[in-house]
Design an enzyme around this catalytic site. Structure first.
Site, mmCIF file in Angstrom:
data_model
loop_
_atom_site.group_PDB
_atom_site.id
_atom_site.type_symbol
_atom_site.label_atom_id
_atom_site.label_comp_id
_atom_site.label_asym_id
_atom_site.label_seq_id
_atom_site.Cartn_x
_atom_site.Cartn_y
_atom_site.Cartn_z
ATOM 1 C CD GLU A 418 -3.010 -1.297 2.058
ATOM 2 O OE1 GLU A 418 -2.714 -1.065 3.231
ATOM 3 O OE2 GLU A 418 -4.147 -1.632 1.695
ATOM 4 C CD GLU A 494 -3.287 -7.251 3.268
ATOM 5 O OE1 GLU A 494 -4.309 -6.759 3.776
ATOM 6 O OE2 GLU A 494 -2.208 -6.639 3.150
HETATM 7 C C1 GAL Z 1 -4.956 -3.967 4.179
HETATM 8 C C2 GAL Z 1 -3.555 -3.725 4.678
HETATM 9 C C3 GAL Z 1 -3.265 -4.434 5.956
HETATM 10 C C4 GAL Z 1 -4.400 -4.235 6.920
HETATM 11 C C5 GAL Z 1 -5.668 -4.718 6.316
HETATM 12 C C6 GAL Z 1 -6.874 -4.515 7.183
HETATM 13 O O1 GAL Z 1 -5.356 -2.968 3.350
HETATM 14 O O2 GAL Z 1 -2.599 -4.093 3.736
HETATM 15 O O3 GAL Z 1 -2.065 -3.947 6.474
HETATM 16 O O4 GAL Z 1 -4.539 -2.884 7.170
HETATM 17 O O5 GAL Z 1 -5.924 -4.001 5.151
HETATM 18 O O6 GAL Z 1 -6.762 -5.037 8.438
#
Ligand code: GAL
Length: 972
Positions: A418, A494
């Protein structure tokens, strides 16, 4: 004007000064090393302009004054009484004015006195001082001589200390600023915690010792041959006795037969690199990483990531994690079938990667780089696209790659997280490609995939993953880039956000990964809840999150989103994940046979033994070993099950695959995978009414139906046998979960808000009619929330049944306009005496389960106390529901209650009300009241993962509709 102070060095966006070029990290050498961890002297100042300037670095400085105290190194000073940790997700906690940081800049001065060992030869070679992690900027002196400065919290730095050192006592002094230009590059979603938080080591580098070494390997899956080339400066010899290798560095050695390294088969060959001055141990794993036909392959095979995002965290020590904690993480991952780690969002302590090599985990090693706070500024001034930051970015990515390049487990380099788009992303990618073409490059922020080797996204819906699997995603504007991206493998760096209860929908994602070769799995966000212990005024401990440390800007409990609770207890989400990603699929094949599919990419199932168990109505009646022939990776065998005897009861097979022998990470008998399926279906049991009519006693104002007694005035159940009962009513509410409060991928419906607006937590029950109708007692009500004209016309029909029971039929008919409302739950809630504190049930368990989080639970008979039915989510919320229950009994010292499904129900029992659960902010807010509240549910809404991601899939939503359900209640 005479400038007498100008803030400075730490606000320089360029890399630090004076450091040695980065190189491979190892602590397995015969050269001398001295760990300088321990109790250091420490002084905290509120600003970078410390009175006395750099005087504290002088050897003769007196650090005995009261401003100074002891602080352990490694540690974060905010966890030792000097200031407080602060949690923010996206925004910077300070004004964005790069590269400048606030004048209020907590600054730690450290001093450490150590004796150089007598046999340490300062006259030969060099002596180097290495810091493995200092958050965020440091300046280092030895005996008053400045060695250099460093920025980059989670990458190492080495300085030459030889000439500054002397025999005997030496004084090391370090100044650390919490905020620096580097802070703009380190805006990860985590606690801000300054300090020297990783090891400090003095390294002797004898003449002729290894400056740097790079182990290049390959494996040819067609021939089984490997190659090895170790580049080293200065040159030397590479010795791997097991392979008969004794070759000069810099030469390519072919090994005709070698066992490859994979996460499933982490075969390492021990050896060493010898130069004239040093002997360094090597652990060589032979493998080849590639992209072939649009998929990531290792050793010629497509791999599937069953991954997690791991932050380094321990509730006592923050990111200063011990080797024991690192091992604990690896063991927990292996024991839960996890095969991959993304080191979100920075390179971990290097020892963690040694463990990944040894135990077998695929690693995406991520650069210590995130600038998410610039997103709300439309990425204006973002370091990724600003030339002044180029060197700092190349510096930190280089320090990661050089440090970690010899780990077979690292198969992908990630440029950061990010940090938006920009040409500096391209510069980092170019540099890595030149330096290490043997691995792949990842960066989710490169939406067009201009610089990277794979298409990576986060929190994509199931439907979009499906489209991506078919390579049918929405096109990019640039046709060339579109073509390139469409041909790439796809991963979810993620997904399934493990915040609070959930995440739901895991199994549906896994099916997509298994269906489409392009979809190579994902990494759960995230491994562990980051919380610290705090204590209430009356001494009870709870887990603290953002806002509990008086932060001005914070993001509350968004940091509580791990598969592990802060103390590393697995959450139900991890139990679910373990099952969803299990490496063996055990299913019923029909005709009395079980099908066993090896879902591994490389290994056979020879390490597992299989057993079967037959249960009748929850009681084991047969079991034993199940002979399973050899099954290669991605192969299936079918195995006959023992013959069944006929019965009128429900019978269930459970087939389990356990470790045959102790392994590095699990003991013999450890369950790896299982399958459960019906042997004979549950028979339909017709109701057995007693044909005894309700007895009406108008004088006493009560009606009796079998063992049940009701108030005529309210129609309410008052007693069941001798058991006093409180308020059995329709219940459609649940204490909202983090996912209920989430917005489906930030744009959709936030159900918690909709339910609150609809007052679903304030339902009133108006009695329309109380009647006796033949053998039944009928109570007609309208359950409705305030302010709206919609309701549920609810009829409770009570009939006495044999064996001292009462059958309750509930019919709920929507009245008025409910639109497309989803209900949190639909069932009845009843208050019972607190003496009923033990629960047994025949249904799924032992853990909680909801319609979309029910893969990891098994049908069986379970016993738990009411307290142990609760899942202690750090931020209290709906939890603890047990699904598809056939019967449940609540028992205590004096009588109890048995609930029988007709045929199935879900239940939850707790010592507080839903309203109290909803109001609680920490577990210590939950105080047992004077009832045990039992929810008997026809259904509950699914969980989803909308706290960051997709909501509940339509098939798991509880829509408002005419519903009928029944249970039988019996006093026991
Ligand atoms: C993503 C980010 C993580 C965390 C997650 C939400 O956007 O990369 O670091 O913030 O969202 O918990």
């Amino acid at each position: 004007m005479e400038v007498i102070y100008c803030p400075g060095e730490h606000e320089d966006p360029r890399p630090g000064r004076g450091a040695l070029p980065p190189r491979a990290w190892t602590d397995r050498t015969d050269a001398k090393q001295l760990r300088l961890n321990g109790d250091w002297r420490f002084r905290l100042s509120p600003t970078a302009a410390v009175p006395g300037g750099d005087d504290f670095a002088k050897a003769a400085f007196d650090d005995d004054s009261e401003q100074w105290s002891n602080l352990p190194v490694p540690s974060h000073w905010v966890l030792h009484g000097h200031g407080k940790p602060a949690y923010v997700n996206i925004p910077y906690p300070f004004p964005v004015d790069p590269p400048f940081v606030p004048t209020e800049n907590p600054t730690g001065d450290y001093r450490y006195t150590f004796d150089l060992p007598k046999d340490w030869d300062l006259n030969s070679g060099k002596t180097i001082l290495r810091f493995d992690g200092v958050d965020s900027w440091c300046k280092v002196w030895v005996n008053g001589t400045l060695l250099g400065t460093s920025s980059g919290s989670r990458v190492p730095v080495e300085f030459v200390a030889s000439t500054a050192l002397r025999a005997g006592a030496n004084i090391l002094a370090v100044r650390v600023h919490q905020w620096s230009a580097g802070s703009y590059l380190e805006d990860q979603d985590q606690w801000w915690m300054p300090g020297i938080f990783r090891d400090v080591t003095l390294l002797h580098r004898p003449d002729g010792s290894v400056g740097d070494h790079f182990v290049h390997v390959s494996y040819d899956h067609e021939t089984g041959a490997g190659t090895l080339k170790v580049d080293a400066t200065p040159s030397g010899r590479v010795v791997i006795p097991e392979l008969g290798i004794d070759a000069p560095t810099g030469t390519l050695v072919s090994v005709p037969h070698v066992k490859p390294w994979t996460a499933e088969t982490p075969r390492l060959y021990a050896g060493h690199l010898v130069t004239t001055g040093e002997r360094v141990s090597l652990s060589v794993g032979f493998r080849t990483v590639a992209i072939e036909d649009g998929v990531i392959t290792v050793n010629g095979k497509r791999i599937l990531f069953r991954g997690v995002n791991r932050h380094e965290f321990h509730p006592d020590t923050g990111r200063a994690v011990t080797r024991e904690t690192m091992l604990q993480d690896v063991l927990l991952m292996k024991r839960h079938n996890i095969n991959a780690v993304r080191t979100s969002h920075y390179p971990p302590h290097p020892h963690f990667l040694d463990l990944c090599d040894e135990y077998g985990l695929w690693v995406i090693d991520e650069n210590d780089y995130e600038t998410h706070g610039f997103e709300q500024l439309n990425w204006q001034g973002n370091p990724s696209s600003t030339a002044v930051w180029k060197d700092a970015l190349l510096d930190r990515v280089g320090r990661m790659v050089e440090r970690d390049k010899n780990h077979p487990s690292v198969i992908i380099w990630s440029l950061g997280n990010e940090a938006g788009p920009g040409e500096n992303i391209g510069h980092m990618a170019d540099w890595i490609r030149r330096r290490d073409p043997s691995r792949l490059i990842h960066y989710e922020g490169d939406k067009t995939c201009k610089y990277v080797d794979m298409y990576s996204r986060m929190y994509v819906t199931h439907a979009e993953v499906d489209a991506l699997g078919r390579r049918q995603e929405d096109p990019l504007d640039d046709p060339e880039l579109d073509k390139k991206r469409r041909a790439m493998p796809f991963i979810l760096c993620e997904y399934i956000h493990a915040m609070g209860n959930g995440p739901g929908g895991q199994a549906e994602y896994q099916r997509l990964f298994e269906k489409y070769p392009r979809c190579q799995g994902g990494f759960v966000w995230e491994w562990i809840d980051h919380c610290f212990k705090k204590t209430t005024a009356d001494g009870r401990e709870y887990w603290a999150y953002g806002g509990d440390f008086d932060e001005e800007i914070h993001d509350g409990n968004f940091i509580v989103d791990g598969l592990l609770f802060p103390d590393r207890t697995p959450s139900p989400g991890l139990i679910e994940y373990k099952k969803v990603i299990e490496p063996v699929a055990i299913t019923y094949a029909g005709n009395g046979q079980v099908s066993i599919y090896n879902n591994r990419d490389f290994a056979s199932l020879d390490d597992l033994i299989f057993t079967y168990k037959l249960e009748r109505a929850g009681r084991g009646i047969a079991g034993g070993p199940l002979a399973v022939p050899a099954v290669g990776p991605r192969q299936t065998v079918t195995v006959p099950l023992p013959a069944l005897s006929t019965t009128k009861d429900e019978q269930v097979w459970t087939i389990t695959a356990v470790l045959a022998e102790d392994t590095k990470w699990g003991s013999a008998g450890h369950e790896v995978a299982w399958g459960q399926f019906a042997a004979t279906e549950a028979p339909h049991r017709p109701l057995a009414p007693t044909l005894i009519a309700p007895v009406v006693d108008k004088a006493a104002g009560v009606v009796t139906v079998g063992p049940a007694e009701f108030s005529i005035a309210s129609g309410q159940l008052i007693k069941l046998g001798q058991l006093p009962v409180h308020g059995l009513n329709l219940d459609i509410w649940r204490a909202t979960t983090d996912n209920d409060r989430g917005q489906e991928y930030f744009e959709g419906t936030c159900w918690a808000d909709v339910w609150k607006e609809a007052n679903l937590d304030k339902v009133k029950h108006r009695v329309n009619r109380v009647a006796v109708d033949g053998n039944t007692f009928v109570v007609e009500t309208r359950a409705a929330a305030g302010s709206y004209n919609r309701g549920l016309l609810t009829t409770y029909t009570w009939t006495a049944v044999e064996d001292n029971g009462v059958h309750l039929g509930v019919k709920a008919v929507p009245d008025g306009d409910w639109g497309d409302m989803v209900l949190p739950r639909l069932g009845v809630r009843v208050g019972l005496p607190t003496s009923l504190d033990q629960v047994s049930w025949y249904g799924y368990g032992p853990g909680e389960a909801y319609p979309d989080t029910r893969t990891g639970v098994k049908l069986g008979v379970y016993n738990l106390s009411v307290d142990d039915l609760q899942t202690p989510y750090v931020f209290p919320q709906e939890n603890g529901s047990r699904i598809d229950v056939r019967w449940a009994e609540l028992a205590g010292l004096s009588g109890g209650l048995r609930v029988e499904g007709a045929p199935l129900f879900s239940f939850a029992a707790r010592r507080w009300t839903t309203e109290q659960l909803q109001a609680a902010r920490h577990t210590t807010d939950l105080v047992p009241g004077n009832q045990v509240w039992l929810n008997i549910d026809y259904a509950v809404n699914g969980i989803g993962t909308a706290s960051c991601g997709e909501g509940v899939l339509p098939e798991h939503q509880l829509r408002v509709a005419e519903t009928e359900f029944s249970v039988i209640l019996r006093p026991t």
